[in-house]
Design a protein around this motif. Structure first.
Motif, PDB file in Angstrom:
ATOM      1  N   VAL A  81       0.886  -1.163   0.000  1.00 57.97           N
ATOM      2  CA  VAL A  81       0.000   0.000   0.000  1.00 57.97           C
ATOM      3  C   VAL A  81       0.921   1.209   0.000  1.00 57.97           C
ATOM      4  O   VAL A  81       1.668   1.433   0.946  1.00 57.97           O
ATOM      5  CB  VAL A  81      -0.936   0.035   1.223  1.00 57.97           C
ATOM      6  N   ALA A  85      -1.356   6.548  -3.495  1.00 59.29           N
ATOM      7  CA  ALA A  85      -1.528   5.562  -4.556  1.00 59.29           C
ATOM      8  C   ALA A  85      -2.437   6.093  -5.653  1.00 59.29           C
ATOM      9  O   ALA A  85      -3.449   6.727  -5.417  1.00 59.29           O
ATOM     10  CB  ALA A  85      -2.113   4.276  -3.978  1.00 59.29           C
ATOM     11  N   ASN A  88      -6.113   4.018 -10.049  1.00 57.94           N
ATOM     12  CA  ASN A  88      -7.423   3.404  -9.892  1.00 57.94           C
ATOM     13  C   ASN A  88      -8.390   4.103 -10.840  1.00 57.94           C
ATOM     14  O   ASN A  88      -8.743   5.264 -10.638  1.00 57.94           O
ATOM     15  CB  ASN A  88      -7.905   3.535  -8.451  1.00 57.94           C
ATOM     16  N   VAL A  97     -12.284  -2.413  -7.053  1.00 58.80           N
ATOM     17  CA  VAL A  97     -10.905  -2.038  -6.736  1.00 58.80           C
ATOM     18  C   VAL A  97     -10.263  -3.100  -5.854  1.00 58.80           C
ATOM     19  O   VAL A  97      -9.133  -3.532  -6.093  1.00 58.80           O
ATOM     20  CB  VAL A  97     -10.860  -0.656  -6.054  1.00 58.80           C
ATOM     21  N   ARG A 145     -10.428   5.729   1.513  1.00 58.59           N
ATOM     22  CA  ARG A 145      -9.613   5.176   0.424  1.00 58.59           C
ATOM     23  C   ARG A 145      -8.487   4.304   0.972  1.00 58.59           C
ATOM     24  O   ARG A 145      -8.193   3.234   0.427  1.00 58.59           O
ATOM     25  CB  ARG A 145      -9.019   6.306  -0.418  1.00 58.59           C
ATOM     26  N   GLN A 146      -7.828   4.760   2.033  1.00 55.18           N
ATOM     27  CA  GLN A 146      -6.731   3.981   2.598  1.00 55.18           C
ATOM     28  C   GLN A 146      -7.225   2.657   3.157  1.00 55.18           C
ATOM     29  O   GLN A 146      -6.537   1.632   3.044  1.00 55.18           O
ATOM     30  CB  GLN A 146      -6.003   4.788   3.672  1.00 55.18           C
ATOM     31  N   LEU A 149      -7.699   0.465   0.093  1.00 52.78           N
ATOM     32  CA  LEU A 149      -6.419   0.016  -0.458  1.00 52.78           C
ATOM     33  C   LEU A 149      -5.759  -1.026   0.443  1.00 52.78           C
ATOM     34  O   LEU A 149      -5.096  -1.947  -0.049  1.00 52.78           O
ATOM     35  CB  LEU A 149      -5.498   1.215  -0.667  1.00 52.78           C
ATOM     36  N   ARG A 152      -7.530  -4.147  -0.389  1.00 53.70           N
ATOM     37  CA  ARG A 152      -7.022  -4.702  -1.647  1.00 53.70           C
ATOM     38  C   ARG A 152      -5.718  -5.460  -1.430  1.00 53.70           C
ATOM     39  O   ARG A 152      -5.462  -6.498  -2.060  1.00 53.70           O
ATOM     40  CB  ARG A 152      -6.807  -3.583  -2.669  1.00 53.70           C
TER      41      ARG A 152
END
Length: 266
Positions: A81, A85, A88, A97, A145-146, A149, A152
């Motif tokens: 991460v 980033a 996307n 995502v 968002r973090q 991610l 992910r």
């Protein structure tokens, strides 16, 4: 699982930026890379997750040199991460995502199956982001968002997490929530953290870089001494465990006036 970095040397544009960097991280351990700006922290990470090939040295995950593995094999072991980033595409949902993290586990023409969908749901739930699944990724706040991610990365089922300034640009609450999430994963982690207060709170051990070299390494309280903070960071401060069990950095009333930074290379 063990990460071992041995005698890592990296040059950028012909200029050496890492000099014989050696470090390790054991099973479920969180190791922080700290140091002033330009000390080489992110460069170490890039060599670990196969973004920047070193001139010399080895990076081993689970005993295997990552640069001798295929990109797919390496991605099944290490997930990253990264700071700020990008990449996307606009229009993708959060679930889409996160599902990108399953790619290393597919064949050439593989498609997501029921197991992949379950893995995505579990990763989002682990990051307390399940309620965001249908949202468009670009509509999320920085903290959201973090989390996504991180989900992910976790859906890759990695043996090693590599984090570059995970808490960058987040508010205080979001920072602490993310640190707690990282700790709860139980995955061996190598993390660059610019904020020393967050580093001492999260990490089991720290590796201190200065001008591309490791100048100190070990448990937080043993490594981040007042002398080292003055020499490397140029501040007067102490690191100690408080009565509540939390390790904190305490800066002097005049942290710049009483510190006397000196060269530490060599």
């Amino acid at each position: 699982m063990r990460l071992t970095v041995e005698d890592l040397c990296v040059a950028l544009g012909g200029r050496p930026v890492l000099h014989d960097v050696t470090l390790d991280a054991g099973e479920r351990e969180i190791v922080g890379l700290v140091g002033p700006n330009g000390s080489g922290k992110s460069t170490v990470l890039r060599a670990v997750y196969r973004s920047l090939r070193p001139e010399r040295g080895a990076v081993r995950v689970c005993g295997d040199d990552v640069w001798r593995l295929s990109a797919r094999q390496a991605a099944c072991r290490t997930a990253a991460v990264l700071q700020d980033a990008t990449g996307n595409p606009v229009g993708l949902s959060v679930s889409e995502v996160v599902a990108m993290g399953r790619t290393p586990h597919h064949g050439l023409l593989g498609r997501d199956d029921a197991g992949d969908h379950r893995a995505v749901r579990e990763a989002l739930a682990a990051c307390t982001a399940g309620h965001l699944a249908a949202r468009e990724f670009t509509s999320l706040s920085g903290g959201e968002r973090q989390r996504v991610l991180l989900a992910r990365a976790l859906v890759q089922r990695p043996r090693l997490l590599v984090l570059d300034e995970l808490t960058n640009h987040l508010d205080i609450r979001a920072r602490f929530e993310l640190l707690d999430l990282v700790r709860s994963t139980g995955v061996t982690t190598l993390a660059v953290l610019h904020d020393l207060d967050l580093a001492v709170r999260l990490c089991d051990r720290v590796v201190v870089l200065h001008e591309g070299e490791v100048v100190a390494s070990g448990p937080v309280l043993e490594t981040l001494t007042s002398a080292l903070l003055a020499e490397v960071f140029g501040v007067a401060a102490t690191v100690r465990r408080h009565d509540d069990g939390v390790v904190r950095v305490t800066y002097a009333a005049d942290p710049l006036g009483t510190a006397a930074p000196t060269p530490v290379r060599g």
